[in-house]
Design a protein around this motif. Structure first.
Motif, PDB file in Angstrom:
ATOM      1  N   HIS A 214       3.689   1.990 -18.725  1.00  0.00           N
ATOM      2  CA  HIS A 214       4.246   2.851 -19.761  1.00  0.00           C
ATOM      3  C   HIS A 214       4.050   4.332 -19.477  1.00  0.00           C
ATOM      4  N   SER A 215       3.107   4.667 -18.591  1.00  0.00           N
ATOM      5  CA  SER A 215       2.867   6.073 -18.268  1.00  0.00           C
ATOM      6  C   SER A 215       3.675   6.548 -17.064  1.00  0.00           C
ATOM      7  N   GLY A 216       4.404   5.631 -16.428  1.00  0.00           N
ATOM      8  CA  GLY A 216       5.167   5.978 -15.237  1.00  0.00           C
ATOM      9  C   GLY A 216       4.389   5.795 -13.954  1.00  0.00           C
ATOM     10  N   ALA A 217       3.155   5.291 -14.046  1.00  0.00           N
ATOM     11  CA  ALA A 217       2.357   5.009 -12.857  1.00  0.00           C
ATOM     12  C   ALA A 217       2.667   3.614 -12.332  1.00  0.00           C
TER      13      ALA A 217
ATOM     14  N   GLY B  85       7.796   9.553   1.674  1.00  0.00           N
ATOM     15  CA  GLY B  85       9.014  10.171   1.154  1.00  0.00           C
ATOM     16  C   GLY B  85      10.195   9.232   1.254  1.00  0.00           C
ATOM     17  N   ALA B  86      10.280   8.488   2.349  1.00  0.00           N
ATOM     18  CA  ALA B  86      11.369   7.518   2.515  1.00  0.00           C
ATOM     19  C   ALA B  86      11.252   6.389   1.501  1.00  0.00           C
ATOM     20  N   VAL B  87      10.014   5.994   1.180  1.00  0.00           N
ATOM     21  CA  VAL B  87       9.807   4.946   0.171  1.00  0.00           C
ATOM     22  C   VAL B  87      10.340   5.401  -1.181  1.00  0.00           C
ATOM     23  N   ARG B  88      10.022   6.623  -1.563  1.00  0.00           N
ATOM     24  CA  ARG B  88      10.506   7.142  -2.849  1.00  0.00           C
ATOM     25  C   ARG B  88      12.031   7.221  -2.865  1.00  0.00           C
ATOM     26  N   GLU B  89      12.614   7.543  -1.745  1.00  0.00           N
ATOM     27  CA  GLU B  89      14.067   7.694  -1.690  1.00  0.00           C
ATOM     28  C   GLU B  89      14.798   6.366  -1.845  1.00  0.00           C
ATOM     29  N   ARG B  90      14.323   5.334  -1.156  1.00  0.00           N
ATOM     30  CA  ARG B  90      15.034   4.046  -1.235  1.00  0.00           C
ATOM     31  C   ARG B  90      14.493   3.132  -2.330  1.00  0.00           C
TER      32      ARG B  90
ATOM     33  N   VAL C 184      -3.707  10.170  -1.786  1.00  0.00           N
ATOM     34  CA  VAL C 184      -3.165  10.029  -0.431  1.00  0.00           C
ATOM     35  C   VAL C 184      -4.139  10.636   0.583  1.00  0.00           C
ATOM     36  N   ASP C 185      -4.681  11.800   0.255  1.00  0.00           N
ATOM     37  CA  ASP C 185      -5.659  12.443   1.139  1.00  0.00           C
ATOM     38  C   ASP C 185      -6.887  11.562   1.332  1.00  0.00           C
ATOM     39  N   GLN C 186      -7.314  10.910   0.253  1.00  0.00           N
ATOM     40  CA  GLN C 186      -8.485  10.037   0.323  1.00  0.00           C
ATOM     41  C   GLN C 186      -8.240   8.881   1.286  1.00  0.00           C
ATOM     42  N   VAL C 187      -7.063   8.282   1.192  1.00  0.00           N
ATOM     43  CA  VAL C 187      -6.737   7.154   2.069  1.00  0.00           C
ATOM     44  C   VAL C 187      -6.658   7.607   3.523  1.00  0.00           C
ATOM     45  N   ILE C 188      -6.052   8.763   3.752  1.00  0.00           N
ATOM     46  CA  ILE C 188      -5.959   9.292   5.116  1.00  0.00           C
ATOM     47  C   ILE C 188      -7.350   9.583   5.676  1.00  0.00           C
ATOM     48  N   ALA C 189      -8.213  10.186   4.859  1.00  0.00           N
ATOM     49  CA  ALA C 189      -9.564  10.523   5.305  1.00  0.00           C
ATOM     50  C   ALA C 189     -10.387   9.283   5.632  1.00  0.00           C
ATOM     51  N   TRP C 190     -10.063   8.179   5.013  1.00  0.00           N
ATOM     52  CA  TRP C 190     -10.790   6.930   5.259  1.00  0.00           C
ATOM     53  C   TRP C 190     -10.551   6.419   6.681  1.00  0.00           C
ATOM     54  N   GLY C 191      -9.442   6.863   7.256  1.00  0.00           N
ATOM     55  CA  GLY C 191      -9.131   6.462   8.628  1.00  0.00           C
ATOM     56  C   GLY C 191      -7.873   5.613   8.698  1.00  0.00           C
ATOM     57  N   MET C 192      -7.128   5.775   9.794  1.00  0.00           N
ATOM     58  CA  MET C 192      -5.873   5.045   9.978  1.00  0.00           C
ATOM     59  C   MET C 192      -5.847   4.444  11.382  1.00  0.00           C
ATOM     60  N   PRO C 193      -6.751   3.518  11.660  1.00  0.00           N
ATOM     61  CA  PRO C 193      -6.803   2.937  13.003  1.00  0.00           C
ATOM     62  C   PRO C 193      -5.573   2.082  13.324  1.00  0.00           C
ATOM     63  N   THR C 194      -5.290   1.955  14.589  1.00  0.00           N
ATOM     64  CA  THR C 194      -4.182   1.130  15.055  1.00  0.00           C
ATOM     65  C   THR C 194      -4.491  -0.347  14.826  1.00  0.00           C
ATOM     66  N   ARG C 195      -3.548  -1.043  14.215  1.00  0.00           N
ATOM     67  CA  ARG C 195      -3.705  -2.486  13.988  1.00  0.00           C
ATOM     68  C   ARG C 195      -2.686  -3.282  14.797  1.00  0.00           C
TER      69      ARG C 195
ATOM     70  N   GLY D 120       0.813  -1.206   0.000  1.00  0.00           N
ATOM     71  CA  GLY D 120       0.000   0.000   0.000  1.00  0.00           C
ATOM     72  C   GLY D 120       0.846   1.255   0.000  1.00  0.00           C
ATOM     73  N   LYS D 121       1.909   1.256   0.791  1.00  0.00           N
ATOM     74  CA  LYS D 121       2.807   2.413   0.826  1.00  0.00           C
ATOM     75  C   LYS D 121       3.485   2.625  -0.525  1.00  0.00           C
ATOM     76  N   VAL D 122       3.777   1.534  -1.223  1.00  0.00           N
ATOM     77  CA  VAL D 122       4.379   1.649  -2.553  1.00  0.00           C
ATOM     78  C   VAL D 122       3.445   2.413  -3.488  1.00  0.00           C
ATOM     79  N   PHE D 123       2.171   2.033  -3.507  1.00  0.00           N
ATOM     80  CA  PHE D 123       1.211   2.741  -4.367  1.00  0.00           C
ATOM     81  C   PHE D 123       1.052   4.193  -3.934  1.00  0.00           C
ATOM     82  N   LEU D 124       0.936   4.426  -2.639  1.00  0.00           N
ATOM     83  CA  LEU D 124       0.721   5.775  -2.134  1.00  0.00           C
ATOM     84  C   LEU D 124       1.923   6.676  -2.375  1.00  0.00           C
ATOM     85  N   ALA D 125       3.126   6.099  -2.337  1.00  0.00           N
ATOM     86  CA  ALA D 125       4.339   6.903  -2.523  1.00  0.00           C
ATOM     87  C   ALA D 125       4.373   7.564  -3.888  1.00  0.00           C
ATOM     88  N   TYR D 126       3.747   6.937  -4.879  1.00  0.00           N
ATOM     89  CA  TYR D 126       3.772   7.468  -6.243  1.00  0.00           C
ATOM     90  C   TYR D 126       2.385   7.934  -6.698  1.00  0.00           C
TER      91      TYR D 126
END
Length: 268
Positions: free
Chosen positions: A218-221, A190-195, A163-174, A151-157
């Motif tokens: 092919h579109s870079g997505a 940001g760390a995901v994009r860097e490494r 990203v706002d949509q996912v955050i608004a959906w809620g981030m409960p403790t698991r 999930g972080k891989v998709f969100l990083a790009y």
């Protein structure tokens, strides 16, 4: 006795040289608005007369076009058609299967192929670890994006809106390690994009650690992502960098197989 000309070899040679023109026009970033006849001759080491002869059939089928104003040659629209047909007929699971098996053979942990359906990720294929104790998952199941490596891989790009949509959906403790704030998540992306790869450091499921990397289209997505998952006792923090590098090698190769465009490396 007069020997018969080797027409098969001549045809094959002409085809290779004609295709080299197409590849030159596709790869030559020094001439973004097209290449002149001189550019092609010098770049390919062929005479201008040979280039002109090879260009004729390429122009007929619109693999190469010539600008009527400046005379420069560039890729024609038929390339877009061929590329679209190729992509439409390409099965992600079939294309990825060899890479999934290679990763399992090399790392010894369960490997997943995943797609993004915000705010969740969906497992679309997996190869099980040969180990008797392994992560439990099934194809078709869903997990939250914010606390999984894939999930972080998709969100990083992804776009800020996604990203706002996912955050608004809620981030409960698991688990005690779950990222639960917007600022913390954005810093992690940001760390995901860097490494180049993402880590689920026992954030989604107790005692399970995952590492994931993106596959670009092919579109870079990010078209899909691959993860390696296993018990934290085996997928230790000391192994994360090694697993990440193996994943990056596999996802880079699969991205190229899909005709993907990799993002530029982050500035140091």
């Amino acid at each position: 006795m007069t020997s018969r000309p080797d027409t098969g070899r001549n045809t094959s040679s002409s085809l290779r040289r004609a295709l080299s023109i197409v590849m030159f026009l596709a790869e030559d970033r020094g001439h973004p608005r097209g290449a002149t006849l001189t550019d092609l001759a010098e770049g390919l080491g062929l005479s201008k007369s040979t280039i002109l002869r090879l260009l004729a059939p390429l122009r007929e089928v619109r693999l190469v076009d010539q600008d009527s104003e400046n005379g420069r040659y560039q890729l024609g629209p038929q390339n877009a058609f061929l590329g679209q047909v190729y992509l439409e007929r390409l099965d992600f699971r079939e294309a990825a299967a060899p890479y999934l098996h290679e990763l399992v053979d090399g790392i010894g942990e369960t490997v997943h192929l995943v797609v993004f359906d915000p705010p969740e990720i969906v497992y679309i294929d997996k190869v099980e670890s040969p180990q008797p104790v392994r992560m439990h998952s099934r194809i078709g199941s869903r997990q939250p994006a914010y606390c999984t490596a894939v999930g972080k891989v998709f969100l990083a790009y992804a776009s800020p809106a996604v990203v706002d949509q996912v955050i608004a959906w809620g981030m409960p403790t698991r688990t005690p390690a779950t990222i639960t704030t917007a600022g913390w998540l954005r810093a992690e992306l940001g760390a995901v994009r860097e490494r180049g790869y993402a880590i689920d450091d026992v954030e989604n499921e107790a005692e399970i650690r995952c590492v994931a990397a993106p596959v670009f289209d092919h579109s870079g997505a990010v078209a899909t992502a691959i993860s390696v998952s296993g018990p934290a006792s085996r997928v230790t923090r000391d192994r994360v960098a090694e697993i990440g590098e193996s994943l990056l090698a596999s996802t880079k190769a699969l991205s190229e197989r899909l005709g993907g465009t990799l993002p530029p490396a982050p500035a140091p």
